[in-house]
Every structure is written in C-alpha cells, then in structure tokens.
Design an enzyme around this catalytic site. Structure first.
Site, mmCIF file in Angstrom:
data_model
loop_
_atom_site.group_PDB
_atom_site.id
_atom_site.type_symbol
_atom_site.label_atom_id
_atom_site.label_comp_id
_atom_site.label_asym_id
_atom_site.label_seq_id
_atom_site.Cartn_x
_atom_site.Cartn_y
_atom_site.Cartn_z
ATOM 1 N N ASP A 11 0.863 -1.183 0.000
ATOM 2 C CA ASP A 11 0.000 0.000 0.000
ATOM 3 C C ASP A 11 0.901 1.236 0.000
ATOM 4 O O ASP A 11 1.669 1.450 0.935
ATOM 5 C CB ASP A 11 -0.882 -0.039 1.265
ATOM 6 C CG ASP A 11 -1.994 0.996 1.194
ATOM 7 O OD1 ASP A 11 -2.154 1.630 0.123
ATOM 8 O OD2 ASP A 11 -2.696 1.161 2.211
ATOM 9 N N ASP A 105 -2.696 2.546 -6.184
ATOM 10 C CA ASP A 105 -1.651 2.560 -5.162
ATOM 11 C C ASP A 105 -1.631 1.349 -4.252
ATOM 12 O O ASP A 105 -0.977 1.367 -3.229
ATOM 13 C CB ASP A 105 -1.750 3.847 -4.338
ATOM 14 C CG ASP A 105 -3.082 3.961 -3.620
ATOM 15 O OD1 ASP A 105 -4.008 3.208 -3.967
ATOM 16 O OD2 ASP A 105 -3.198 4.799 -2.713
ATOM 17 N N GLU A 106 -2.363 0.300 -4.575
ATOM 18 C CA GLU A 106 -2.216 -0.902 -3.751
ATOM 19 C C GLU A 106 -2.418 -2.171 -4.566
ATOM 20 O O GLU A 106 -3.070 -2.156 -5.611
ATOM 21 C CB GLU A 106 -3.160 -0.875 -2.541
ATOM 22 C CG GLU A 106 -4.604 -0.623 -2.878
ATOM 23 C CD GLU A 106 -5.504 -0.679 -1.644
ATOM 24 O OE1 GLU A 106 -5.295 -1.543 -0.778
ATOM 25 O OE2 GLU A 106 -6.436 0.137 -1.573
#
Lengths: 393, 371
Positions: A11, A105-106
C-alpha cells in the site's frame, strides 16, 4: 501437507501527495492535499503532514480548508499517478507472477511456495519496499500474512513505510482488538446490529454465538465470522484481459422490419468494432442477442477461423446470424458482442491482404476522428443520426 | 443385381468413399453410396460434387446391376456384419436390397440409381505419374501449414507445381504466418503443372492411400478439376480458384544467425514450455539464442513461468525472438532428421527451420511481436 499460503499487500503511503512532494521539493514537509478543488470536491489524498490537522481522504474540501487553512491544495495529475502506478506494478511483477492491483496505489501478491528463493516471505516484502524506494523515491507499507484479508489489515497497522507480518497461528490474535468496522462487509447497519449485542471488536465477534449471529445477520454471518477468526481463502487474481466486448440497445418502439434490424446491427457492430480496436484486441466469435417483445431471447454465435477487428467483418457475421432467426414478433432489444479475444497485430504476416490493409487504414482514420471528436462524428450513409438515437431514453 | 464379396473388401471400399458422401443436400441420391457390379468387380462411388471417390473391389457377380444405398447407415451396418462373406441382391424392380451375412439379414430401400452423377476419369493427356510414397511425403510435410480461414480460400489449399528446369515437383502451403515447402528433384515426368488443391482433399487422399506396397499415382487435370488414380481408387475434386502468392519472395536468401539443434530435444522442450503459454495470446514462447545455448521461456500471468535451456551450435549474432509454440511443434513433428537448422535475421523478421543438410524441405515462420 498443504503448502503454506503467503500473501503480501503493498500500500503506497499517501500516494498522490507523496508523488507531488517527490516532484516538487518546495512542498516537502508541508501539508499537501490533493482532490477536487471546486465547491463539492472531496479530498482524495492528504499528506501525513496534513493528516495532523485532521484532514483525511473522502472529507469535503471545504471542511479540509477549514481545518488546514495553510495547506497546499492541488487538483492532482491522474495521468502521472497512473503512469507511476504502472511502474510500481512492473516492480511487483518481478517478485511474483500473481499480482492483483486493487487500485493505482495498492496490490496483492501471492508469494506462496517461494521458500526456495527467499527463506522468509518477509524478506520479499522488504525487497519490494527497497526497490520501490530505489527506483521511484516513494515509500510503501507492506503487510505479510497467510491470506489477503490479513495482509491488508497488516499493511495498515504501521504506516508510513511500515512492515507488519502476521504468522500462521497468530491470525485471530493479531486482529482481535480492532473495531468490527474494519471487517470487509461490515458497514454502518451491521455494526449497529452487532454493537447492540455488545460486540465492538473483531475478537468479540470471533467468540460470539454463530447461531445468534446468523439470526441477526443471515448469510453474512458466516463470512464475517470467518474473517474475524482471520480466515480468508480468496485467491489473488492477476489483472485479466476482458473476455468479450459488446454493446446492446433497447428500442423505444419494437423493430418490425428486417431492414431496421440490420441497420441497428450495423450501428452496434461499429460501436463494438471501435471499442475492440481502441483496446487493441482482435476477436474470433461474434454473438448476436435478440430479445422479442415477449421477452423471449435468442443468442446466436459465429466463430471465424482467424481473428477479426473490422466493423464490416463484425457486421457481416451479425447480419448473417440475424438472417437465420425467424421473426414472428417485434424486437425490443438487440446486442452484438465479440469474444475469443486476443491482442491484435502481433503475429506478423508473410502475405498481407492488400484490400484488408486498405480497409484497416480507413478504419484507423475513422477511429482517430472518433477518438478525438466522439463516436458520432462519422456515420455510414445508411445509418443516419435519427436511427442511431432510437434508444430508450 | 446379385453379388457376393468378402466383408473386409466391402469395408475397405465403404471407408474409402465415406468422406465424399453428401450430408446436407437438396439432391437425395447423393446422400447414398452407388454400387455397380459387372464382370467380377464391384465399384462403390460417393460424391458431394466437391469431391468424388470411387473404389473397386473383387466380387462374385451372378447378376450385374446398379443400386444406391443410404450412406448414413452403410458404414456401421457393414462393420457389424457377422462372418467373412457378404451377399447383396436386389429384387426385380430394384426397390428392395437384401444384404445377408451369416445369420444376419437386412432389407433396405433402394434409392433410384439412375440420377446418380456417376464419376468417370476424364480423358486427357494432361497427367503425370509419381510414386505414392513421394506424393504422401509432399502432403505430410506441407498441408498442416494450410489455413482454415475461408475468407482467403487460396490459403485453405496447397500449391502443387512442377519446375521443368530442375525437374522437380513441389508442394507449398501457408496460412500467411508460416509456410511449408517440400520439393522432390529428378522426377521422371516433366509436364508443366500448377494447381491449388484443398487441404481437406489432400488429407483425405493421404488417409486412403493405405497400400503397403509402393505404387504409382496418376494425377490428371482438366479445366478446374483434378483426378487421382491409384490402386483401385479414383478420386476427383474441384480445384481452388485463385492466384497463389509468390512464395519465393518470402523465403529469405541469407541469415545472420544460424543454430544447429537436436530435433528431439527442441521438440520436447518446446512442448514443455508451451504448457504455460496462453492459447488466447498466440501461444507465445520466447527464444533466446546465445553462443552455446538456447533458452526457451513462457510466462502466463495467471499460472506462472517456465524455462528450459538446450545446448546448440550457433554461428552469427545472438538474438531474442518470440514464436507461436504451435507453429514450432507442427514442423518438428514432421522432420525426420535428428538435427535441425534454425536460421534467423532479427526479432521481427521471418525465420527458417530445416532438417540439417536438406535444401528440399523449407519451413518459414513469422515471429510474434511482444512489445
């Protein structure tokens, strides 16, 4: 013995804000807030500095401005974030063939059975964090656990730039003190029901009477109880190519004549062809869906030996399939789709078909115009604008 | 008609003509098999107008005659007959056909034979004779490379042509992504010949050329038709109309990289690595040709990766290139030599695979773009 599953959740820390701080040294160390700046905008990312003022994502922008009047407010550059995200995913793919991006973003990685490469999966997570920092000067937090749910919980436990591992045997204990709202599937309503029964933490839920829970929550009870015990067997699914590309239309008035049906199939074929080419695919199977006024629905398919991508070829198959259907009543819905997709133009040809190349060139020009000015910029003579608008409002 | 023959001979004849029996037609007589008995011979025929096959077997003919029997039931019926001998007879009006063998008896309705479009070898001097094993070799080594895409019909067939200068006969097939050419030199016949024959027909022909002994096959042509005569079989078929492209143009005249590899080792490695290649993505496998070794890899994001390394002898520059694994496996299956020569130019230009020291068999394969 079954192989121990190991999942890593990566993350990125305050991703959008971190990218801006990386690229603009003058705003490093300052509260940076990215989001919609207009009246109704919301915060999409707040830097850790901004979070100290109580600003967090999804907060209305006006509220953020009230709490942090001296913050640096930016609209954000989503193209840039997407481009960097691709670089992040590329790095992750070096560590496992099974990478499931959740958002820009993860992502999850399945690193089960890689003991022969790294003696501890925690080492893989460390390596990933190092690589991301080395290559992109951004930090990420990582969670390492026997399943997806716990890996995600773990990555949130220490942020930013944290690394948390939950080992087999520690599953239930690791999350016991977290509030039930953190469980996937537990929203406000469910939390309210549980709270009334005195259940506030995940640990309490894990110990609660399953019969009671089932009465209160129905089928959801089993799922959230498993999660509360730290159990989750969902697979890591890497990004899939689409299985088919299609388009269907319901008509304001039922179509009665063959000509009208063929005209509509042409419109649909062009839409499907455009989308197909835009996504860089070619396909082999064309399917026509036809729903009569009585809601009786027919699906018919034709498979080509070689993949196609031109509107004309899609329409040729669609028209041929429609011609074989017996029409005893009006048609309320038509659909055209193409499946058996593969990335186009990859296999080189020894004897390119000259007429096919010319048709493709025409198609490419039309596509360029459509991409620039919208789908209705160019239409075939037999398909006027009125017809292409017979859709139900 | 009244005849008897052995069950084996009859089965052979039925299987030989089977492929030509029409299935979907508005002309019921061609859904049947035509029987004609005369002078100790029984001839069976079937046709769907695209392809016609006749097979003649020895029989005891007590009374000559012609009948047509439903093709749909014939094969299973003959296969299941008991004993070694079969008797076939028709009633006086030729309406009922009786087939008996041992304890079994069938009475079948006859289809009127007069309308059957009887097959006759055409009278022409446009013909050549070649040995059946030569012809079978031409078919086996090329026809697999044909296309099944009806949109460009010339590629659904193979080109058969003679070259008078080199006294050779050759067959060429391509689906535009790969091309196979097999040539045989110094044939005795020397007539100009150039025709495109459907892959379906060539495959069927190879299947019914079952004789163990070497024999000649006579190929004759007339207008848009070709006929094949061998043993007791005659087959004729419509040729594919169209211009076969100039294949010489796509065969590179020189290569920058030439590798020699064991046929079996390469074949096995490719089959293993291809297990993880994606069908929907051209079965892509990558080849890294290095000085002394070839590394073959595949990567399927949903499953995992595979990698295998083989020793090779390489002259020229090192190169990385991707191919459709199926196209590689297809050719390796048909190479009899234990070593192959794999020749390449760049990662985006056609490559060639040949049996070592054999200029008569050429296979050109196009790479897959991976970027």
């Amino acid at each position: 013995m079954e192989m121990q599953r190991w999942i890593i959740h990566i993350d990125m820390d305050a991703y959008f804000a971190a990218v801006e701080q990386r690229d603009h040294p003058e705003i490093r160390g300052k509260p940076v807030i990215i989001g919609g700046l207009s009246g109704r905008g919301v915060v999409s990312t707040a830097s850790y500095e901004a979070r100290r003022f109580g600003v967090h994502s999804a907060m209305p922008m006006t509220e953020a401005q009230r709490r942090c009047p001296n913050g640096i407010y930016l609209p954000g550059d989503h193209r840039k974030y997407a481009r960097i995200s691709m670089q992040i995913m590329k790095i992750l793919e070096n560590f496992s063939p099974l990478v499931e991006p959740l958002s820009l973003d993860e992502a999850f990685l399945d690193v089960s059975g890689m003991d022969w490469l790294y003696h501890d999966p925690v080492d893989i997570a460390k390596k990933i964090q190092e690589r991301i920092y080395q290559d992109l000067q951004l930090t990420a937090s990582a969670g390492v656990a026997p399943n997806k749910f716990l890996a995600k919980m773990a990555s949130e436990m220490k942020k930013p730039n944290g690394l948390t591992v939950i080992r087999p045997g520690e599953e239930a204990a690791a999350i016991a003190n977290l509030p039930i709202r953190r469980l996937w599937g537990v929203g406000e309503t469910t939390a309210g029901v549980l709270s009334k029964a005195g259940i506030e933490t995940i640990g309490q839920l894990a110990k609660a009477d399953p019969v009671f829970l089932e009465k209160q929550l129905g089928k959801l009870a089993y799922e959230i109880c498993e999660l509360a015990k730290g159990k989750d067997d969902r697979e890591v699914i890497s990004a899939h190519a689409p299985k088919s590309i299609g388009k269907e239309t319901t008509f304001a008035t039922n179509l009665k004549s063959k000509t009208d049906i063929l005209d509509q199939l042409l419109i649909l074929s062009e839409k499907v062809g455009w989308r197909l080419r835009k996504n860089g695919y070619v396909g082999r199977t064309v399917t026509v869906k036809l729903r009569f006024a009585s809601f009786r629905t027919l699906n018919r398919s034709h498979t080509f030996a070689e993949p196609i991508c031109l509107d004309e070829a899609i329409y040729a198959a669609a028209g041929m399939l429609a011609a074989k259907m017996t029409l005893n009543e009006g048609v309320r819905l038509l659909g055209v789709s193409i499946s058996n997709l593969e990335p186009g133009g990859k296999q080189i040809s020894l004897f390119p078909d000259e007429t096919e190349i010319k048709k493709k060139l025409v198609c490419q020009t039309v596509d360029k115009l459509k991409n620039k000015y919208g789908e209705t910029v160019l239409m075939r003579g037999r398909v006027d604008e009125e017809k292409s608008k017979t859709k139900m409002p | 008609m009244k005849i008897s023959c052995t069950k084996n001979d009859l089965m052979h004849a039925v299987l030989s003509v089977q492929k030509a029996i029409a299935i979907k037609t508005t002309h019921p007589v061609i859904t049947g098999v035509y029987f004609s008995a005369d002078q100790d011979l029984l001839e069976l025929q079937a046709t769907d107008y695209d392809i016609g096959i006749s097979c003649t077997i020895p029989a005891k003919v007590e009374q000559s005659g012609k009948i047509v029997l439903s093709g749909k039931y014939l094969q299973e019926l003959v296969r299941k007959l008991p004993g070694d001998e079969v008797n076939i007879s028709s009633d006086e009006e030729n309406k009922m056909i009786r087939i008996t063998a041992g304890s079994a008896q069938f009475n079948l309705l006859s289809i009127p034979p007069d309308e059957f479009p009887v097959l006759k070898p055409f009278e022409t001097d446009k013909n050549i004779i070649i040995q059946d094993h030569v012809f079978k070799d031409l078919i086996r080594k090329t026809v697999f490379a044909c296309s099944s895409d009806e949109a460009r019909p010339v590629f659904t067939g193979a080109l058969l042509e003679t070259d008078q200068q080199s006294k050779s006969i050759r067959m060429v097939a391509t689906n535009t992504h790969r091309l196979a050419l097999k040539q045989i030199k110094n044939i005795s016949e020397n007539k100009p010949l150039k025709m495109i024959i459907s892959a379906k027909i060539l495959n069927e022909l190879a299947k019914i050329m079952t004789s163990d002994q070497q024999q000649d096959i006579k190929i004759s042509w007339h207008k848009n038709q070709v006929g094949f005569q061998f043993d007791k079989i005659y087959m004729n078929a419509n040729l594919i109309d169209g211009q076969f492209p100039d294949y010489n143009r796509v065969i590179p005249s020189n290569f920058e990289t030439v590798a020699t590899i064991s046929t079996d080792h390469l074949s096995e490695a490719v089959e293993r690595v291809a297990l993880l290649a994606k069908d929907a993505e051209y079965n892509v496998i990558k080849f890294q040709f290095n000085k002394n070794e070839l590394m073959i890899t595949s990567n399927n994001p949903d499953i995992g990766k595979a990698c295998e390394t083989l020793p090779i002898q390489l002259t020229g520059k090192e190169i990385e290139i991707a191919f459709n694994a199926r196209y590689i496996m297809d050719i390796l299956k048909n190479i009899d030599h234990d070593q192959i020569t794999f020749s390449l130019n760049s990662s985006l230009s056609p490559a060639s695979i040949q049996p070592q020291d054999d200029e008569e068999y050429i296979y050109i394969i196009t790479p897959v773009r991976t970027k």
